[in-house]
Design an enzyme around this catalytic site. Structure first.
Site, short mmCIF file in Angstrom:
data_model
loop_
_atom_site.label_atom_id
_atom_site.label_comp_id
_atom_site.label_asym_id
_atom_site.label_seq_id
_atom_site.Cartn_x
_atom_site.Cartn_y
_atom_site.Cartn_z
N SER A 100 0.83 -1.21 0.00
CA SER A 100 0.00 0.00 0.00
C SER A 100 0.86 1.26 0.00
O SER A 100 2.07 1.20 0.25
CB SER A 100 -0.89 0.01 1.24
OG SER A 100 -0.09 0.34 2.37
N LYS A 101 0.20 2.37 -0.25
CA LYS A 101 0.89 3.66 -0.27
C LYS A 101 1.58 3.89 1.07
O LYS A 101 2.67 4.43 1.14
CB LYS A 101 -0.12 4.77 -0.55
CG LYS A 101 0.46 6.15 -0.42
CD LYS A 101 -0.48 7.21 -0.95
CE LYS A 101 0.13 8.60 -0.90
NZ LYS A 101 0.37 9.09 0.45
N ARG A 102 0.90 3.46 2.13
CA ARG A 102 1.46 3.68 3.47
C ARG A 102 2.83 2.98 3.64
O ARG A 102 3.72 3.51 4.27
CB ARG A 102 0.47 3.23 4.54
CG ARG A 102 0.58 4.15 5.72
CD ARG A 102 -0.56 4.11 6.72
NE ARG A 102 -1.88 3.96 6.20
CZ ARG A 102 -2.76 3.11 6.72
NH1 ARG A 102 -2.41 2.35 7.75
NH2 ARG A 102 -3.98 3.04 6.26
#
Ligand code: GLU
Length: 502
Positions: free
Chosen positions: A261-263
């Site tokens: 994910s982006k995180r």
């Protein structure tokens, strides 16, 4: 067999994740390998999730990656339009066909009613499923009489059209990557096919489009595998020949636990998007981080597919030749940010000093430095092997452009000796006498002098490097001074003596 036609069908709901680029890439490779057609279809039927700029972003990302679209909104083609909102008028008739043949029904339940049913089931530790078990107790054209539901339609009451999932049927289907799969329909629900806003859902729209666009192979992300039994049933209901399906494994976080994910990218400092995303919550991109598109694509290609050989570096042409769906794995592929850098390093090593100098020149211009190409080529050649990105040339060579204004205190403490000043002053006279200020000429003059005087080479060279670079790093000392020139070298030594010697 008929001509291979595949499509990449992203929804413009934000920046395209690298997992999406990989899906596009595998479709593209498969199309090229089989002399087929690669289609880009924009799936924007969910108006609540539409994000401005996302459609452009998708197209720019494919272009930067070297993935060439054959049919699409910009390219045109005989099966257009290629944006679902522009095909809006097409879908309703297909929902009607299903209704007329008893495969679908009208449902009038409001979102609030459905929410209440879900909460109630949850309290009993169950999950509410709108299907054969419940539908007769709910508010729809199956439970109501024809007079009743027709009256509702006449009064303009909002409704959706749902698929009538058969009761207790074993559905058998095949996935090119996962093999034969069977699912009992009781585990599935009566999916909405057509919404009250007059738009089809993904399930109906993508099938109708795949059929009308003569798609032969649907290659998409694993998240759609659970919907495949529904799609298979829909194909049957329409009496259409289904395409072949291939569901691609997920891209996993670097630790292998869960979807990338982006995180994860934010936490570890690597991009999960091909290009910088400039809207709202901005996001880093591979392009802006200095990756070559060829390296980015090579890295992505190997995340889920393997060539069956030790080869790791593939051009797009080589990927096309080597690619096959049989060699796509079933399990998720762990993303490794270090490997991504390694690929860029490999591609950078394959560039000539001239190419690198041209790229670095752009970088320098932005900083206000103008250096001729011959000198830049020498410079890039000096540091090439140690770098993975063009911007790192600057990190490795900034001192070529700037006289140090601080001297690493640690190095001063350890390497600046009582006689350093006297020795460097002698060095100035030695260098002054070197006519042709090349790396070899200066090196031989300095080495002869050190030998004649019986100095310790290490201590002389450390003090020398300290005054020229500001610390103990950088390429071969004599390459550095030959590049910066005699005058600059002598000035730096004198400045160093006066500032460190104080
Ligand atoms: N619009 C869907 C998505 O963005 C496409 C899925 C498919 O390829 O069928 O994931």
């Amino acid at each position: 067999m008929s001509q291979v036609r595949v499509r990449f069908a992203p929804s413009p709901t934000g920046p395209l994740h690298i997992g999406g680029v990989r899906t596009a890439l595998y479709n593209y490779l498969f199309a090229r390998k089989n002399d087929g057609v690669f289609i880009l279809r924009i799936e924007d039927t969910d108006q609540t999730r539409f994000v401005g700029g996302a459609e452009e972003y998708i197209m720019d990302s494919l272009k930067w990656s070297g993935i060439v679209v054959d049919e699409g909104i910009n390219e045109g083609g005989e099966y257009g339009p290629y944006r679902q909102s522009d095909r809006k008028h097409l879908y309703r008739q297909y929902a009607d066909i299903l209704f007329d043949n008893g495969y679908a029904y009208y449902a009038f339940d409001t979102p609030e009613e459905l929410e209440a049913l879900r909460t109630e089931s949850e309290k009993e530790g169950k999950t509410f499923i709108y299907n054969a078990d419940n539908r007769e107790k709910l508010n729809n054209s199956i439970s109501l009489s024809a007079v009743e539901w027709n009256a509702k339609l006449d009064m303009g009451e909002p409704y959706v059209i749902r698929f009538k999932m058969p009761h207790d049927e074993e559905i058998l289907f095949n996935d090119l990557i996962r093999g034969d799969i069977s699912v009992n329909t009781d585990a599935l629900d009566d999916k909405v096919l057509f919404k009250s806003d007059g738009m089809p859902t993904y399930h109906l729209a993508h099938m109708v489009d795949d059929h009308l666009m003569k798609i032969t192979h649907v290659i998409r992300g694993e998240e759609w595998l659970p919907s495949l039994p529904l799609h298979v049933l829909l194909y049957r209901a329409f009496g259409w020949e289904p395409p072949l399906f291939a569901h691609l494994p997920l891209l996993l976080k670097p630790d292998g636990k869960g979807k990338l994910s982006k995180r994860d990218g934010d936490k570890m400092g690597f991009p999960v998007f091909p290009l910088f995303w400039p809207y709202g919550e901005t996001a880093k991109g591979y392009r802006e981080d200095g990756y070559y598109p060829e390296a980015f694509i090579n890295m992505l290609a190997l995340l889920g597919w393997n060539p069956g050989t030790e080869q790791e570096i593939f051009s797009m042409e080589e990927l096309i030749n080597a690619f096959s769906l049989e060699r796509v794995g079933k399990s998720g592929s762990r993303f490794d940010p270090e490997k991504a850098k390694w690929f860029n390093h490999q591609y950078l090593q394959r560039r000539t000093n001239n190419q690198l100098a041209l790229e670095f020149r752009e970088f320098l211009r932005a900083k206000g430095f103008h250096v001729d190409m011959v000198r830049l080529e020498i410079l890039t050649g000096l540091v090439k092997e140690r770098i993975s990105f063009v911007k790192e040339i600057w990190e490795q060579t900034d001192f070529f452009f700037k006289t140090p204004d601080v001297y690493d205190p640690e190095v001063v403490k350890k390497r600046w000796q009582p006689d350093s000043e006297k020795i460097l002053k002698e060095l100035v006279t030695v260098l002054q006498d070197v006519e042709d200020f090349t790396s070899t000429a200066t090196e031989s003059a300095v080495r002869t002098w050190i030998e004649t005087k019986g100095y310790n080479t290490g201590s002389v060279m450390n003090a020398f490097r300290l005054v020229i670079v500001g610390t103990l790093r950088g390429p071969h000392m004599f390459d550095i001074i030959s590049w910066i020139g005699k005058e600059n070298t002598i000035n730096r030594i004198e400045k160093g003596i006066s500032e460190i010697g104080r």
